[in-house]
Design a protein around this motif. Structure first.
Motif, short mmCIF file in Angstrom:
data_model
loop_
_atom_site.label_atom_id
_atom_site.label_comp_id
_atom_site.label_asym_id
_atom_site.label_seq_id
_atom_site.Cartn_x
_atom_site.Cartn_y
_atom_site.Cartn_z
N VAL A 46 -7.83 1.36 2.94
CA VAL A 46 -7.41 0.64 1.74
C VAL A 46 -7.52 -0.86 2.01
O VAL A 46 -7.14 -1.33 3.08
CB VAL A 46 -5.95 1.01 1.39
N GLY A 55 -1.36 3.32 9.81
CA GLY A 55 -0.15 3.99 9.37
C GLY A 55 -0.48 5.29 8.66
O GLY A 55 -1.59 5.78 8.76
N THR A 56 0.48 5.82 7.95
CA THR A 56 0.28 7.06 7.21
C THR A 56 0.29 6.76 5.72
O THR A 56 1.22 6.13 5.22
CB THR A 56 1.40 8.07 7.53
N CYS A 57 -0.73 7.22 5.03
CA CYS A 57 -0.83 6.92 3.60
C CYS A 57 0.16 7.79 2.82
O CYS A 57 0.71 8.76 3.35
CB CYS A 57 -2.25 7.13 3.10
N THR A 58 0.36 7.45 1.57
CA THR A 58 1.36 8.14 0.76
C THR A 58 1.05 9.63 0.64
O THR A 58 1.95 10.47 0.74
CB THR A 58 1.44 7.51 -0.64
N THR A 109 0.80 -1.23 0.00
CA THR A 109 0.00 0.00 0.00
C THR A 109 0.83 1.28 0.00
O THR A 109 0.29 2.35 -0.25
CB THR A 109 -0.90 0.05 1.25
N GLY A 110 2.11 1.17 0.31
CA GLY A 110 2.93 2.36 0.38
C GLY A 110 2.76 3.13 1.67
O GLY A 110 3.34 4.20 1.87
N PHE A 111 1.92 2.63 2.56
CA PHE A 111 1.72 3.28 3.86
C PHE A 111 3.00 3.20 4.69
O PHE A 111 3.81 2.30 4.52
CB PHE A 111 0.61 2.56 4.65
N ASN A 112 3.14 4.16 5.59
CA ASN A 112 4.18 4.10 6.60
C ASN A 112 3.53 3.53 7.86
O ASN A 112 2.92 4.25 8.65
CB ASN A 112 4.71 5.51 6.85
N GLN A 133 1.96 11.35 3.82
CA GLN A 133 3.41 11.39 3.98
C GLN A 133 3.99 12.57 3.24
O GLN A 133 4.84 13.30 3.75
CB GLN A 133 4.04 10.09 3.46
#
Lengths: 145, 145
Positions: free
Chosen positions: B103, B134-137, A121-124, B140
């Motif tokens: 997501v 988390g934090t999405c792209t 997902t590219g999430f952090n 970010q």
DNA sequence: TATTACTTAATAATCTTTATAAATAGTGTA
DNA sequence: TACACTATTTATAAAGATTATTAAGTAATA
């Protein structure tokens, strides 16, 4: 045992510049000693005897403070009101479909899930939560009668 | 593609003896086509144009109907209102801490967790849910500015 | 002590969801 | 088709959880 956790929590509060008022202490203590992940209202009702004048808002305020510092976690399930868990060690919850009982459940953290989620997902990713649902032993017995 | 799912859902409704009213059809259609797990209010607002007289209660009623039949799932997170997911295939969710975006995330079902939970707690386990946070792209990027 | 910031309490307000009752519309049957 | 029956919608009220507001109280600090 739980005394130690309490001292640690108080130290955390102090170092965060948060005053330790009687009400605040009582809310924290109740959370520490209760094993059943109470709702805000349950905490309020439980402390009514000790603090007849305490406001519900005070409970919410203090829970918010504890949340911000990371002393407790908020658990939201379908049942309209949030529950609060002061056990910050990693663990999951098993919840009874019929009576709503919540039981702690320890399991090695699913790091690979977090890693894969990041990749896909590219999430952090910061953390995850998991709940297992089923019927507890009490309710299984009741059903068989 | 999604037309097929819609037909299948309508068939399920019909076979359950549920009438397919225009409002009901619209709510289902919106759910099917939206990829972002809407809240009841979001559905209500989205259909306001088509059905100026529709009541919020109608949305809730229909969501309840869909839930009972198993067409949709209710997702309860911290953000006060339930979200609804019509994707009934097994999957998990990754949620953004800052914007709340959800997501879908596919991962082999964690059967061994359920089994261990049964052994440890004595529960008769039915299912489980998991969310990764988390934090999405997008968020970010915004943070880095 | 005076000032300041934090906290509580009381209350109102908001928001989500459910309940109620009357009106409407669909379905089956004579 | 007309009638009766039931499901559904609408409008509204109500309930329940949480947050916001404001005044009063309390601790900390200079």
């Amino acid at each position: 045992m739980s005394e130690e956790r309490m001292q640690k929590a108080l130290a955390t509060l102090k170092s965060s510049g948060v005053r330790i008022t009687p009400q605040r202490h009582a809310v924290l203590e109740y959370l520490m000693h209760s094993m059943n992940h109470p709702t805000a209202d349950e905490i309020y009702k439980a402390l009514e005897g000790k603090f007849p004048n305490m406001s519900v808002a005070t409970v919410y305020n203090n829970l918010r403070v504890f949340l911000d510092i990371g002393l407790v976690r908020e658990l939201t399930y379908g049942d309209s009101s949030s529950r609060f868990d002061c056990n910050t060690t990693e663990h999951y919850h098993v919840i009874c479909n019929s009576c709503g009982k919540i039981v702690d459940f320890h399991y090695p953290a699913l790091d690979e899930v977090e890693q894969l989620a990041e990749q896909v997902t590219g999430f952090n990713v910061s953390h995850h939560r998991m709940e297992v649902y089923g019927t507890c032993t009490d309710c299984q017995e009741n059903k068989s009668h």
